[in-house]
Scaffold this active site. Structure first.
Site, PDB file in Angstrom:
ATOM      1  N   ARG A 295       0.836  -1.215   0.000  1.00 52.69           N
ATOM      2  CA  ARG A 295       0.000   0.000   0.000  1.00 52.69           C
ATOM      3  C   ARG A 295       0.867   1.261   0.000  1.00 52.69           C
ATOM      4  O   ARG A 295       0.575   2.238   0.709  1.00 52.69           O
ATOM      5  CB  ARG A 295      -0.946   0.021   1.213  1.00 52.69           C
TER       6      ARG A 295
ATOM      7  N   GLU B 258      -5.520   3.870   5.999  1.00 54.35           N
ATOM      8  CA  GLU B 258      -5.163   3.588   4.603  1.00 54.35           C
ATOM      9  C   GLU B 258      -5.607   4.736   3.683  1.00 54.35           C
ATOM     10  O   GLU B 258      -4.824   5.170   2.838  1.00 54.35           O
ATOM     11  CB  GLU B 258      -5.797   2.261   4.166  1.00 54.35           C
TER      12      GLU B 258
ATOM     13  N   SER C 275     -11.100  -0.773   3.357  1.00 53.38           N
ATOM     14  CA  SER C 275     -10.356  -0.913   4.623  1.00 53.38           C
ATOM     15  C   SER C 275      -9.903   0.460   5.105  1.00 53.38           C
ATOM     16  O   SER C 275      -9.251   1.187   4.355  1.00 53.38           O
ATOM     17  CB  SER C 275      -9.102  -1.759   4.398  1.00 53.38           C
TER      18      SER C 275
HETATM   19  C1  LIG Z   1     -15.573  -0.867  -1.054  1.00 51.49           C
HETATM   20  C2  LIG Z   1     -14.103  -0.585  -1.281  1.00 51.49           C
HETATM   21  C3  LIG Z   1     -13.218  -1.624  -1.428  1.00 51.49           C
HETATM   22  C4  LIG Z   1     -11.843  -1.388  -1.629  1.00 51.49           C
HETATM   23  N1  LIG Z   1     -11.017  -2.456  -1.798  1.00 51.49           N
HETATM   24  C5  LIG Z   1      -9.693  -2.262  -2.012  1.00 51.49           C
HETATM   25  C6  LIG Z   1      -8.815  -3.370  -2.196  1.00 51.49           C
HETATM   26  O1  LIG Z   1      -9.229  -4.527  -2.197  1.00 51.49           O
HETATM   27  N2  LIG Z   1      -7.496  -3.122  -2.382  1.00 51.49           N
HETATM   28  C7  LIG Z   1      -7.008  -1.847  -2.428  1.00 51.49           C
HETATM   29  O2  LIG Z   1      -5.791  -1.687  -2.606  1.00 51.49           O
HETATM   30  N3  LIG Z   1      -7.824  -0.761  -2.269  1.00 51.49           N
HETATM   31  C8  LIG Z   1      -9.145  -0.942  -2.064  1.00 51.49           C
HETATM   32  N4  LIG Z   1      -9.986   0.132  -1.886  1.00 51.49           N
HETATM   33  C9  LIG Z   1      -9.422   1.491  -1.923  1.00 51.49           C
HETATM   34  C10 LIG Z   1      -9.525   2.172  -3.318  1.00 51.49           C
HETATM   35  O3  LIG Z   1     -10.425   1.503  -4.137  1.00 51.49           O
HETATM   36  C11 LIG Z   1      -8.170   2.222  -4.022  1.00 51.49           C
HETATM   37  O4  LIG Z   1      -7.190   2.806  -3.217  1.00 51.49           O
HETATM   38  C12 LIG Z   1      -8.243   3.011  -5.353  1.00 51.49           C
HETATM   39  O5  LIG Z   1      -7.030   2.877  -6.067  1.00 51.49           O
HETATM   40  C13 LIG Z   1      -8.525   4.485  -5.149  1.00 51.49           C
HETATM   41  O6  LIG Z   1      -8.785   5.048  -6.427  1.00 51.49           O
HETATM   42  P1  LIG Z   1      -9.539   6.423  -6.580  1.00 51.49           P
HETATM   43  O7  LIG Z   1      -9.475   6.786  -8.029  1.00 51.49           O
HETATM   44  O8  LIG Z   1     -10.885   6.355  -5.996  1.00 51.49           O
HETATM   45  O9  LIG Z   1      -8.584   7.387  -5.744  1.00 51.49           O
HETATM   46  P2  LIG Z   1      -9.005   8.675  -4.925  1.00 51.49           P
HETATM   47  O10 LIG Z   1      -9.718   8.284  -3.689  1.00 51.49           O
HETATM   48  O11 LIG Z   1      -9.676   9.653  -5.815  1.00 51.49           O
HETATM   49  O12 LIG Z   1      -7.556   9.231  -4.517  1.00 51.49           O
HETATM   50  C14 LIG Z   1      -6.752   8.512  -3.620  1.00 51.49           C
HETATM   51  C15 LIG Z   1      -5.382   9.191  -3.554  1.00 51.49           C
HETATM   52  O13 LIG Z   1      -4.742   9.113  -4.819  1.00 51.49           O
HETATM   53  C16 LIG Z   1      -4.465  10.407  -5.349  1.00 51.49           C
HETATM   54  N5  LIG Z   1      -4.713  10.331  -6.787  1.00 51.49           N
HETATM   55  C17 LIG Z   1      -5.835   9.898  -7.397  1.00 51.49           C
HETATM   56  N6  LIG Z   1      -5.678   9.920  -8.739  1.00 51.49           N
HETATM   57  C18 LIG Z   1      -4.437  10.407  -8.962  1.00 51.49           C
HETATM   58  C19 LIG Z   1      -3.690  10.688 -10.153  1.00 51.49           C
HETATM   59  N7  LIG Z   1      -4.194  10.470 -11.367  1.00 51.49           N
HETATM   60  N8  LIG Z   1      -2.436  11.206 -10.008  1.00 51.49           N
HETATM   61  C20 LIG Z   1      -1.916  11.444  -8.787  1.00 51.49           C
HETATM   62  N9  LIG Z   1      -2.579  11.199  -7.631  1.00 51.49           N
HETATM   63  C21 LIG Z   1      -3.829  10.685  -7.738  1.00 51.49           C
HETATM   64  C22 LIG Z   1      -5.408  11.333  -4.618  1.00 51.49           C
HETATM   65  O14 LIG Z   1      -4.910  12.654  -4.598  1.00 51.49           O
HETATM   66  C23 LIG Z   1      -5.458  10.694  -3.256  1.00 51.49           C
HETATM   67  O15 LIG Z   1      -4.310  11.068  -2.532  1.00 51.49           O
HETATM   68  C24 LIG Z   1     -11.357  -0.065  -1.691  1.00 51.49           C
HETATM   69  C25 LIG Z   1     -12.267   1.005  -1.557  1.00 51.49           C
HETATM   70  C26 LIG Z   1     -13.625   0.751  -1.359  1.00 51.49           C
HETATM   71  C27 LIG Z   1     -14.571   1.905  -1.253  1.00 51.49           C
END
Ligand SMILES: Cc1cc2nc3c(=O)[nH]c(=O)nc-3n(C[C@H](O)[C@H](O)[C@H](O)COP(=O)(O)OP(=O)(O)OC[C@H]3O[C@@H](n4cnc5c(N)ncnc54)[C@H](O)[C@@H]3O)c2cc1C
Length: 342
Positions: free
Chosen positions: A168, A338, A242
């Site tokens: 992570r 996380e 998580s």
């Molecule tokens: C129900 C549920 C289940 C999940 N299961 C998992 C799992 O099994 N494994 C896991 O690893 N994660 C899991 N997650 C967490 C999440 O899905 C991941 O971390 C995902 O990659 C976040 O993507 P996002 O586009 O929503 O990021 P955001 O929430 O929009 O951003 C997260 C971070 O990344 C940065 N960011 C986003 N896009 C960019 C970009 N293009 N360039 C630079 N920085 C950027 C943001 O500034 C922020 O700091 C889960 C979440 C939920 C709600």
């Protein structure tokens, strides 16, 4: 000359974060390509603002209104860009939905990412915390990425080594934090694909379906079924998956804890340390299914904090701090969140 970016003011972020927190951004821009990022950099007022790069909003907690500029990545496109003897290289733009991208690779006969099916969020965010699930991590099939350096205005091309992926973790949480906007990610998918059934629960699900030689589609469907059973759907109840990372402790600390708590759930790591199941620690402190105001702990998954309706980010944060303090008092282990706290 780049045109003036189409900035919105006082934009509600409620529908743009999976916790469903009702917060506003002072300024907001939908980023459809690099020209939008260049335009921001060339506008002194915008360039000097605090920035938040937003993908699917599924790994962040908005603790209040954001007084800066939200750069919402919505650039789209997926293409096979190259191949060599062993790999097919597929590039996806940052704004692509991760799960739709995984389905695209399966449908186009370039498997490898199926164990990561149904993880919410965008392709662009997948390297930030090196998303992982069901015995696989994104880094396994990562090749390189393109990012816009907001400080210098240059495009960066980063290799796997330069991204410094960990559990992570990546360089984007450290040296390149708040600087690199990931624009596109390239994956190297294996031509000689093998199913990855290292995760016991996944192997059991495939078994239960009577499948002898699973295809990538079979694995994806099994992962989707397990995830749907276990994890709350953010469309129904706000959450960010998580909320805490599984803490990593020394063998000495784990053995001392095991002596006191014979049911302790721990996993040995390659370097001799142990990963503890944060959900188990939280459950032992009696938090599963409990609430503080509108912020709660999910009934089935103690690791998942939920918005039971109208919770503010500050309320969720207060609950997280209370849980962290309880776990620390009971086990001497400090849990780290996380999601990114904004
Ligand atoms: C129900 C549920 C289940 C999940 N299961 C998992 C799992 O099994 N494994 C896991 O690893 N994660 C899991 N997650 C967490 C999440 O899905 C991941 O971390 C995902 O990659 C976040 O993507 P996002 O586009 O929503 O990021 P955001 O929430 O929009 O951003 C997260 C971070 O990344 C940065 N960011 C986003 N896009 C960019 C970009 N293009 N360039 C630079 N920085 C950027 C943001 O500034 C922020 O700091 C889960 C979440 C939920 C709600």
């Amino acid at each position: 000359m780049s045109s003036r970016p189409d900035i919105r003011h006082e934009q509600s972020l409620r529908a743009l974060n999976t916790f469903g927190i009702d917060a506003k951004a002072a300024s907001y821009l939908r980023v459809t390509g690099i020209d939008d990022l260049r335009a921001v950099r060339h506008d002194p007022a915008l360039a000097s603002m605090r920035r938040l790069v937003l993908g699917g909003g599924s790994n962040l907690l908005l603790t209040g209104d954001f007084d800066g500029l939200v750069l919402h990545m919505v650039n789209l496109g997926i293409a096979v860009t190259a191949e060599d003897e062993d790999h097919v290289f597929v590039t996806a733009q940052a704004g692509e939905n991760w799960h739709r991208f995984v389905q695209w690779t399966i449908d186009h006969g370039v498997p490898g990412l199926e164990n990561l099916s149904l993880i919410p969020g965008s392709v662009g965010a997948s390297p930030i915390q090196n998303i992982g699930a069901y015995g696989s991590e994104m880094a396994e099939h990562f090749h390189s990425l393109q990012a816009f350096d907001v400080d210098t205005g240059e495009m960066l091309s980063l290799t796997k080594q330069e991204c410094a992926f960990g559990y992570r973790d990546s360089v984007f949480k450290h040296g390149l934090r708040a600087r690199a906007v990931i624009v596109a990610v390239t994956f190297a998918l294996p031509k000689r694909w093998q199913p990855n059934l290292r995760y016991a629960e996944l192997a059991a699900e495939i078994d239960a379906r009577g499948i002898q030689s699973p295809t990538a589609k079979d694995i994806s469907e099994a992962v989707i079924a397990i995830r749907t059973r276990k994890l709350p759907d953010p469309a129904k109840i706000g959450n960010a998956g998580s909320f805490f990372k599984n803490p990593v402790v020394s063998a000495e600390q784990r053995n001392a804890l095991l002596a006191q708590h014979p049911a302790l759930v721990s996993y040995p790591q390659a370097d001799g340390s142990y990963k503890l199941a944060a959900g188990w620690l939280i459950d032992q402190c009696g938090w599963k299914g409990k609430s503080l105001g509108a912020a709660g702990v999910h009934e089935k998954q103690a690791l998942v904090l939920v918005n039971r309706g109208g919770a503010s980010g500050a309320e969720i944060l207060q609950l997280a701090k209370t849980i962290r303090d309880d776990v620390h008092a009971s086990f001497g282990v400090l849990l780290e969140p996380e999601p990114v706290l904004v």
